[in-house]
Design a protein around this motif. Structure first.
Motif, short mmCIF file in Angstrom:
data_model
loop_
_atom_site.label_atom_id
_atom_site.label_comp_id
_atom_site.label_asym_id
_atom_site.label_seq_id
_atom_site.Cartn_x
_atom_site.Cartn_y
_atom_site.Cartn_z
N GLY A 101 0.80 -1.22 0.00
CA GLY A 101 0.00 0.00 0.00
C GLY A 101 0.83 1.26 0.00
N MET A 102 1.93 1.26 0.74
CA MET A 102 2.76 2.46 0.86
C MET A 102 3.71 2.64 -0.31
N SER A 103 4.28 1.54 -0.81
CA SER A 103 5.43 1.66 -1.68
C SER A 103 5.24 1.13 -3.10
N LEU A 104 4.31 0.21 -3.33
CA LEU A 104 4.25 -0.45 -4.63
C LEU A 104 2.98 -0.16 -5.43
N ILE A 105 1.83 -0.04 -4.79
CA ILE A 105 0.58 0.05 -5.53
C ILE A 105 0.18 1.46 -5.95
N ARG A 161 9.51 -9.73 -6.33
CA ARG A 161 10.41 -10.33 -5.35
C ARG A 161 11.28 -9.21 -4.79
N GLU A 162 11.17 -8.99 -3.49
CA GLU A 162 11.73 -7.80 -2.87
C GLU A 162 12.75 -8.16 -1.80
N PRO A 163 13.94 -7.54 -1.81
CA PRO A 163 14.92 -7.76 -0.72
C PRO A 163 14.35 -7.31 0.62
N TYR A 164 14.73 -8.02 1.67
CA TYR A 164 14.25 -7.75 3.02
C TYR A 164 15.45 -7.39 3.88
N LEU A 165 15.40 -6.25 4.54
CA LEU A 165 16.57 -5.70 5.21
C LEU A 165 16.36 -5.53 6.70
N ALA A 245 10.04 -0.34 0.95
CA ALA A 245 9.44 0.46 2.03
C ALA A 245 10.47 1.34 2.70
N ALA A 246 11.71 0.87 2.79
CA ALA A 246 12.75 1.62 3.50
C ALA A 246 13.52 2.58 2.60
N GLN A 247 13.42 2.39 1.29
CA GLN A 247 14.29 3.12 0.36
C GLN A 247 14.24 4.64 0.51
N PRO A 248 13.06 5.27 0.67
CA PRO A 248 13.07 6.74 0.80
C PRO A 248 13.91 7.22 1.97
N GLN A 249 13.78 6.57 3.13
CA GLN A 249 14.54 6.98 4.31
C GLN A 249 16.00 6.57 4.22
#
Length: 304
Positions: A101-105, A161-165, A245-249
């Motif tokens: 909802g926040m980052s992809l759609i 497929r998304e990396p998880y950090l 989700a973390a990329q902007p910050q």
């Protein structure tokens, strides 16, 4: 339309108790028993088994449950389409997990809106468990989820497929810089609630080392991804986020990734709908229309 006795069957599946199913349906317990016997006679197969004081579905019961939920789901979809001619034919009623909802759609949804400006759109944001339950009840047509789900109940396509950090605030201080996942256990973990993909991915990674979420020094559990990120930014602990989700910050230097030798996770984000749905072709078309474009990460390759 489902036979009314199928509603009784689904209620027993939900509660695994004849008495509680009867209460929920406002009928008598003998009526519940009669409905189940009728279905077993119709399908010439036992639907439930009772052992060690526990009711459970037979293999045949599992098959019938899956079919009944799909039919119930498709009936709700059909009602929406019949009652919404014209622009309503392109109506979207779907759910996404918070990272999606926040980052992809947002960008794909804006693209869809430009294509069908008069189409009504309803998007629910919740965890994977809640969205799957809503799919089963016919409240949603499809969902895009980051968590784990029962693959025998849904047809699906790989959305991304998304990396998880592992991440923390840019100014967060460790007594000793962590090198492996277990080094983080002395910190406070900021994590989503049970039923969320965010928590389940961490839980499974920890379980491979015979560890649990509860092994962290303390746990802050929140149901809102924005609050989770804010707490990390304020230095309240460590957390785990999808790169998208973390990329902007991360890009702004407000969060930093924590490189761990034994934690290089990527996870599938999945576009799913009820298994065997007669509207499967429609969902495949929507998958193409709503797939993210020009975003870092692995593309939306299809796979059932």
């Amino acid at each position: 339309m489902l036979d009314f006795r199928m509603d009784t069957f689904l209620a027993v599946c939900q509660y695994m108790n004849y008495t509680r199913a009867a209460e929920a349906l406002n009928i008598t317990q003998p009526a519940v028993s009669q409905h189940i016997r009728w279905l077993e006679e119709q399908y010439e197969a036992p639907l439930f088994t009772y052992a060690n004081k526990r009711l459970s579905l037979t293999r045949e019961g599992e098959l019938l449950r899956s079919m009944a939920l799909t039919v119930k789901h498709d009936e709700q979809m059909l009602r929406r389409r019949l009652h919404d001619p014209g622009p309503g034919a392109h109506r979207l009623v779907f759910g996404v997990t918070p990272t999606v909802g926040m980052s992809l759609i947002p960008e794909p949804l804006a693209r869809y809106h430009r294509l069908y400006p008069d189409a009504p759109i309803s998007m629910r944001v919740s965890n994977t468990e809640s969205l799957c339950a809503a799919l089963d009840q016919g409240e949603l047509d499809f969902a895009i989820v980051e968590g784990y789900f029962c693959k025998s109940d849904y047809d699906s396509l790989l959305y991304r497929r998304e990396p998880y950090l592992a991440v923390c605030g840019a100014e967060y201080q460790f007594e000793q810089e962590p090198k492996v996942l277990s080094d983080l256990l002395g910190e406070t973990l900021v994590v989503r609630e049970p039923g969320s993909g965010n928590r389940e991915i961490i839980r499974r990674a920890l379980s491979r080392e015979n560890r649990a979420v509860e092994d962290f020094r303390s746990v802050i559990q929140v149901s809102d991804m924005n609050v989770l990120k804010k707490l990390l930014l304020l230095g309240c602990g460590v957390g785990f986020l999808y790169q998208a989700a973390a990329q902007p910050q991360l890009g702004q230097g407000l969060l930093r990734a924590i490189p761990l030798e034994d934690f290089q996770e990527s996870h599938d984000i999945t576009f799913l709908w009820r298994k065997g749905s007669v509207f499967a072709q429609r969902y495949r078309q929507l998958f193409e229309l709503l797939s993210p474009q020009d975003i870092e990460g692995e593309s939306c390759a299809a796979g059932d």
